[in-house]
Design an enzyme around this catalytic site. Structure first.
Site, mmCIF file in Angstrom:
data_model
loop_
_atom_site.group_PDB
_atom_site.id
_atom_site.type_symbol
_atom_site.label_atom_id
_atom_site.label_comp_id
_atom_site.label_asym_id
_atom_site.label_seq_id
_atom_site.Cartn_x
_atom_site.Cartn_y
_atom_site.Cartn_z
ATOM 1 N N THR A 29 30.790 37.693 40.413
ATOM 2 C CA THR A 29 30.782 37.043 39.100
ATOM 3 C C THR A 29 29.823 35.876 39.132
ATOM 4 O O THR A 29 29.881 35.044 40.034
ATOM 5 C CB THR A 29 32.214 36.562 38.768
ATOM 6 N N GLN A 104 30.765 47.221 38.036
ATOM 7 C CA GLN A 104 32.177 47.000 38.364
ATOM 8 C C GLN A 104 32.954 46.684 37.087
ATOM 9 O O GLN A 104 32.663 45.691 36.405
ATOM 10 C CB GLN A 104 32.368 45.846 39.348
ATOM 11 N N TYR A 176 44.148 41.343 40.251
ATOM 12 C CA TYR A 176 43.851 41.565 38.833
ATOM 13 C C TYR A 176 44.706 42.730 38.292
ATOM 14 O O TYR A 176 45.638 43.175 38.961
ATOM 15 C CB TYR A 176 42.342 41.780 38.641
ATOM 16 N N ARG A 224 37.653 49.564 44.113
ATOM 17 C CA ARG A 224 37.750 48.442 45.047
ATOM 18 C C ARG A 224 39.214 48.011 45.140
ATOM 19 O O ARG A 224 39.883 47.803 44.125
ATOM 20 C CB ARG A 224 36.900 47.261 44.568
HETATM 21 C C1 LIG Z 1 30.519 33.785 43.618
HETATM 22 C C2 LIG Z 1 31.363 34.984 43.936
HETATM 23 C C3 LIG Z 1 31.829 35.788 42.904
HETATM 24 C C4 LIG Z 1 32.610 36.922 43.187
HETATM 25 N N1 LIG Z 1 32.984 37.751 42.155
HETATM 26 C C5 LIG Z 1 33.589 38.936 42.427
HETATM 27 C C6 LIG Z 1 33.777 39.910 41.404
HETATM 28 O O1 LIG Z 1 33.403 39.745 40.232
HETATM 29 N N2 LIG Z 1 34.398 41.060 41.752
HETATM 30 C C7 LIG Z 1 34.828 41.299 43.021
HETATM 31 O O2 LIG Z 1 35.404 42.362 43.291
HETATM 32 N N3 LIG Z 1 34.626 40.404 44.017
HETATM 33 C C8 LIG Z 1 33.988 39.252 43.761
HETATM 34 N N4 LIG Z 1 33.696 38.379 44.786
HETATM 35 C C9 LIG Z 1 33.990 38.770 46.178
HETATM 36 C C10 LIG Z 1 32.756 39.441 46.799
HETATM 37 O O3 LIG Z 1 32.499 40.705 46.229
HETATM 38 C C11 LIG Z 1 32.924 39.644 48.323
HETATM 39 O O4 LIG Z 1 33.983 40.515 48.559
HETATM 40 C C12 LIG Z 1 33.173 38.336 49.056
HETATM 41 O O5 LIG Z 1 32.235 37.349 48.672
HETATM 42 C C13 LIG Z 1 33.088 38.532 50.582
HETATM 43 O O6 LIG Z 1 31.814 39.003 50.933
HETATM 44 P P1 LIG Z 1 30.720 37.999 51.605
HETATM 45 O O7 LIG Z 1 31.431 37.342 52.726
HETATM 46 O O8 LIG Z 1 29.615 38.909 52.031
HETATM 47 O O9 LIG Z 1 30.321 37.002 50.557
HETATM 48 C C14 LIG Z 1 32.963 37.233 44.521
HETATM 49 C C15 LIG Z 1 32.504 36.397 45.552
HETATM 50 C C16 LIG Z 1 31.697 35.297 45.279
HETATM 51 C C17 LIG Z 1 31.177 34.463 46.423
#
Ligand SMILES: Cc1cc2nc3c(=O)[nH]c(=O)nc-3n(C[C@H](O)[C@H](O)[C@H](O)COP(=O)(O)O)c2cc1C
Length: 367
Positions: A29, A104, A176, A224
């Site tokens: 997001t 998504q 959610y 997911r």
């Molecule tokens: C800024 C931000 C926004 C995120 N928004 C979503 C989202 O909209 N949907 C979702 O399933 N996960 C969301 N996540 C989780 C990420 O998809 C991911 O699972 C999480 O950041 C861990 O991965 P990473 O360690 O590579 O960042 C978000 C994470 C971050 C950092």
């Protein structure tokens, strides 16, 4: 390409989805869509990741309606004509750069804060009105509301296919709406939408089954899921591998192609007695391809936590070992790709010295 990361750059082939490499951009997001419409800057942001050779881009969570699905300002939807036109530009931009992109679909359910929305008078939706176990704050969803939510997910998925998205991912994780049905702590219903695994998966299965009927047998559908909940990282929807199977098997029967198992750290085992993580178990109990995720390419405390080199942002040895053993098929990368659209090519070309650490400043801009 460095020998150690070869597996990441091996093409992925499956029944419905083929990708040039194993790296997926995790859904994130960004809240850069005024009036819930993704604009030129959003299109350029995703296109940069396609130019940077990401195998599959997953968009940020996209709302399935304009009322109950989102509480977050500037979150895009896929409902209005203007938002759909915005997404068309995103899709065309990614395709123009030789990339692939899935959307998504997101309904925030009990984590929507009505006061932050244009419809503060409309209560939030969830299986039993429970946001945090032990306390119901809203009415359980009515039969009519459940039907509406299903229809909205299906319509959004059909719209996504028409717009040219290469896949649809249903957001069934992180507490959610869909997750509120899966977890027995937030689903207290005793009708066909609750109770045992069959009941608690019924809502997601109806969304998947009816979407599958509309989009055809060959269109990739991903879901997911997460064991963890927003208010409790140690929570587990499935306490054992057997329960994991009872959770996931109905989703496969309904038409899911790929599981995307959200973890905060990909190397953490799911259950005692096995090193497999959640994606590993998803693949093992269903035979379907699985995406893992969690702290890939991040330095500092994350890498130190598993004994890697704190000074090396891309210490990917553990990941490569798990993928070489075919425990899971794809790896999603979130913050590292939010920070740096060229993360994939830098890893591929062994340009480790050029890697950037993730900093919170990156959240404030859409580069
Ligand atoms: C800024 C931000 C926004 C995120 N928004 C979503 C989202 O909209 N949907 C979702 O399933 N996960 C969301 N996540 C989780 C990420 O998809 C991911 O699972 C999480 O950041 C861990 O991965 P990473 O360690 O590579 O960042 C978000 C994470 C971050 C950092």
């Amino acid at each position: 390409m460095s020998a150690t990361t070869d597996i990441l750059f091996t093409p992925f082939t499956s029944e419905n989805l083929n990708l040039k490499n194993r790296i997926v951009m995790a859904p994130m997001t960004r809240s850069f869509s005024p009036d819930n419409i993704p604009g030129e800057d959003v299109a350029a942001y995703y296109r940069r990741r396609a130019e940077g050779d990401v195998g599959l881009i997953l968009t940020e969570g996209v709302s399935t309606n304009q009322t109950t699905a989102s509480g977050t300002p500037n979150v895009p939807n896929i409902v209005t004509d203007a938002a759909k036109a915005g997404w068309k530009k995103v899709v065309d931009g990614v395709h123009g750069a030789g990339g692939k992109i899935g959307v998504q679909l997101w309904h925030e359910g009990p984590y929507r804060n009505p006061e932050k929305t244009a419809h503060p008078d409309i209560p939030s939706w969830s299986a039993s009105g429970v946001k945090v176990p032990g306390k119901a704050i809203w009415e359980p969803m009515s039969e009519a509301e459940i039907e509406t939510a299903i229809t909205e997910f299906v319509d959004a998925a059909v719209a996504a296919k028409e717009l040219g998205f290469d896949a649809v991912e249903f957001h069934g994780a992180h507490s959610y709406l869909l997750d509120s049905f899966f977890w027995d702590q937030t689903n207290l219903r005793d009708d066909k939408w609750g109770g045992d695994w069959k009941g608690r998966t019924h809502f997601a299965c109806e969304i998947i089954r009816r979407t599958r009927e509309k989009v055809g047998a060959n269109y990739p559908l991903i879901i997911r899921l997460s064991q963890w909940k927003q208010q409790d990282f140690s929570a587990k929807t499935a306490a054992t591998p057997q329960e994991m199977e009872q959770w996931l098997a109905p989703l496969v029967e309904a038409g899911i192609d790929i599981f995307h198992m959200s973890q905060r750290r990909f190397w953490e085992p799911s259950f005692e007695g096995s090193a497999l993580n959640d994606a590993g178990w998803a693949k093992k109990v269903t035979g379907k391809p699985a995406i893992s995720v969690g702290s890939v390419g991040l330095s500092g405390e994350f890498i130190a936590a598993y004994g890697g080199e704190a000074s090396e942002p891309a210490s990917l040895d553990r990941l490569v070992e798990m993928m070489d053993r075919e425990e899971f098929d794809l790896i999603a990368v979130g913050r590292a790709l939010l920070q740096d659209p060229e993360w994939v090519v830098k890893i591929r070309d062994g340009r480790n010295g050029d890697l950037q650490n993730f900093t919170k400043d990156a959240l404030g801009k859409l580069y």
